[in-house]
Scaffold this motif. Structure first.
Motif, PDB file in Angstrom:
ATOM      1  N   UNK A 284     143.844 135.315  -7.321  1.00  0.00           N
ATOM      2  CA  UNK A 284     143.011 136.957  -7.726  1.00  0.00           C
ATOM      3  C   UNK A 284     142.215 136.839  -9.034  1.00  0.00           C
ATOM      4  N   UNK A 285     142.699 136.145  -9.970  1.00  0.00           N
ATOM      5  CA  UNK A 285     141.991 135.955 -11.200  1.00  0.00           C
ATOM      6  C   UNK A 285     140.901 135.052 -11.261  1.00  0.00           C
ATOM      7  N   UNK A 286     140.977 133.988 -10.417  1.00  0.00           N
ATOM      8  CA  UNK A 286     139.703 133.191 -10.073  1.00  0.00           C
ATOM      9  C   UNK A 286     138.619 133.822  -9.377  1.00  0.00           C
ATOM     10  N   UNK A 287     138.861 134.688  -8.378  1.00  0.00           N
ATOM     11  CA  UNK A 287     137.992 135.430  -7.690  1.00  0.00           C
ATOM     12  C   UNK A 287     137.293 136.608  -8.586  1.00  0.00           C
TER      13      UNK A 287
ATOM     14  N   UNK B 160     130.611 136.718  -9.100  1.00  0.00           N
ATOM     15  CA  UNK B 160     129.727 137.871  -9.408  1.00  0.00           C
ATOM     16  C   UNK B 160     129.746 138.838  -8.425  1.00  0.00           C
ATOM     17  N   UNK B 161     129.806 138.385  -7.004  1.00  0.00           N
ATOM     18  CA  UNK B 161     130.018 139.093  -5.913  1.00  0.00           C
ATOM     19  C   UNK B 161     130.975 138.865  -4.813  1.00  0.00           C
ATOM     20  N   UNK B 162     131.851 139.745  -4.347  1.00  0.00           N
ATOM     21  CA  UNK B 162     132.933 139.493  -3.361  1.00  0.00           C
ATOM     22  C   UNK B 162     132.530 140.322  -2.178  1.00  0.00           C
ATOM     23  N   UNK B 163     132.657 139.719  -1.061  1.00  0.00           N
ATOM     24  CA  UNK B 163     132.468 140.521   0.189  1.00  0.00           C
ATOM     25  C   UNK B 163     133.534 140.256   1.355  1.00  0.00           C
ATOM     26  N   UNK B 164     133.321 140.783   2.406  1.00  0.00           N
ATOM     27  CA  UNK B 164     134.216 140.826   3.267  1.00  0.00           C
ATOM     28  C   UNK B 164     133.587 140.657   4.695  1.00  0.00           C
TER      29      UNK B 164
ATOM     30  N   UNK C 135     147.930 135.219   2.166  1.00  0.00           N
ATOM     31  CA  UNK C 135     146.424 135.478   2.052  1.00  0.00           C
ATOM     32  C   UNK C 135     146.050 136.818   2.270  1.00  0.00           C
ATOM     33  N   UNK C 136     146.789 137.611   3.129  1.00  0.00           N
ATOM     34  CA  UNK C 136     146.591 138.930   3.092  1.00  0.00           C
ATOM     35  C   UNK C 136     147.051 139.722   1.834  1.00  0.00           C
ATOM     36  N   UNK C 137     148.100 139.033   1.175  1.00  0.00           N
ATOM     37  CA  UNK C 137     148.374 139.672  -0.107  1.00  0.00           C
ATOM     38  C   UNK C 137     147.226 139.473  -1.156  1.00  0.00           C
ATOM     39  N   UNK C 138     146.845 138.450  -1.074  1.00  0.00           N
ATOM     40  CA  UNK C 138     145.520 138.106  -2.059  1.00  0.00           C
ATOM     41  C   UNK C 138     144.498 138.867  -1.746  1.00  0.00           C
ATOM     42  N   UNK C 139     144.273 139.084  -0.499  1.00  0.00           N
ATOM     43  CA  UNK C 139     142.899 140.264  -0.208  1.00  0.00           C
ATOM     44  C   UNK C 139     143.320 141.764  -0.576  1.00  0.00           C
ATOM     45  N   UNK C 140     144.558 141.972  -0.452  1.00  0.00           N
ATOM     46  CA  UNK C 140     144.890 143.437  -0.731  1.00  0.00           C
ATOM     47  C   UNK C 140     144.676 143.524  -2.263  1.00  0.00           C
ATOM     48  N   UNK C 141     145.138 142.430  -3.056  1.00  0.00           N
ATOM     49  CA  UNK C 141     144.917 142.377  -4.575  1.00  0.00           C
ATOM     50  C   UNK C 141     143.573 142.352  -4.963  1.00  0.00           C
ATOM     51  N   UNK C 142     142.750 141.821  -4.128  1.00  0.00           N
ATOM     52  CA  UNK C 142     141.283 141.726  -4.475  1.00  0.00           C
ATOM     53  C   UNK C 142     140.779 143.062  -4.302  1.00  0.00           C
ATOM     54  N   UNK C 143     141.044 143.761  -2.999  1.00  0.00           N
ATOM     55  CA  UNK C 143     140.465 145.016  -2.869  1.00  0.00           C
ATOM     56  C   UNK C 143     140.746 146.134  -3.747  1.00  0.00           C
ATOM     57  N   UNK C 144     142.044 146.041  -4.156  1.00  0.00           N
ATOM     58  CA  UNK C 144     142.693 147.120  -5.184  1.00  0.00           C
ATOM     59  C   UNK C 144     142.016 146.619  -6.567  1.00  0.00           C
ATOM     60  N   UNK C 145     141.992 145.533  -6.974  1.00  0.00           N
ATOM     61  CA  UNK C 145     141.321 145.205  -8.319  1.00  0.00           C
ATOM     62  C   UNK C 145     139.849 145.554  -8.384  1.00  0.00           C
ATOM     63  N   UNK C 146     139.017 145.482  -7.198  1.00  0.00           N
ATOM     64  CA  UNK C 146     137.698 145.588  -7.251  1.00  0.00           C
ATOM     65  C   UNK C 146     137.263 147.069  -6.914  1.00  0.00           C
ATOM     66  N   UNK C 147     138.213 147.803  -6.802  1.00  0.00           N
ATOM     67  CA  UNK C 147     138.089 149.360  -6.581  1.00  0.00           C
ATOM     68  C   UNK C 147     137.649 149.705  -5.256  1.00  0.00           C
TER      69      UNK C 147
END
Length: 149
Positions: A78-81, A85-89, A137-149
């Motif tokens: 999550x820190x690396x992501x 500059x941009x993260x998408x799904x 991976x689901x945990x990582x994606x959840x954390x990324x979404x939460x972090x990016x708001x």
């Protein structure tokens, strides 16, 4: 990396991504495609998707996590992501491409380059049944979404 380099990634549902990889391998085998990946991964697709999950290397099954943490550490990934500059799904790819087109003033058409040769969809029940194998991976994606708001 050169200055002004834009870094981005697009994430996909982990089970759907692995299933797509399985179908790609299956399609290569069934259609006699001599692809180099079959030398190391072909045996993984000799049975059904459950067999694939049981036999594939962890770094392939959890490829999206492994890409950002070779130790499969969710926090590290999550820190690396967060440095990108941009993260998408994938399920929002159209919106992601529209934003990128506006940001960079370039045409980024959406198309499928490598669609599996044998396309079958997983049911909602199958997705739910296989999900526990991909929980990090689901945990990582959840954390990324939460972090990016």
């Amino acid at each position: 990396m050169p200055a002004k380099t834009c870094t981005f990634t697009v994430f996909r549902d982990p089970v759907e991504r692995a299933y797509s990889h399985f179908l790609m391998l299956k399609g290569y085998i069934e259609n006699g495609v001599d692809h180099p990946c079959l030398a190391s991964e072909g045996d993984w697709a000799s049975g059904d998707f459950a067999d694939f999950i049981a036999s594939a290397d962890r770094d392939h099954l959890l490829r999206q996590l492994y890409m950002f943490s070779e130790n499969f550490d969710v926090d590290e990934a999550v820190e690396a992501v967060s440095s990108l500059d941009q993260v998408g799904f994938l399920h929002e790819l159209g919106n992601f491409l529209e934003s990128a087109q506006a940001l960079f003033s370039v045409d980024l058409p959406m198309r499928h380059e490598n669609r599996s040769l044998s396309r079958k969809n997983l049911s909602a029940e199958d997705l739910a049944a296989f999900r526990p194998h991909f929980e990090p991976e689901y945990e990582m994606l959840t954390n990324i979404r939460e972090r990016s708001g």
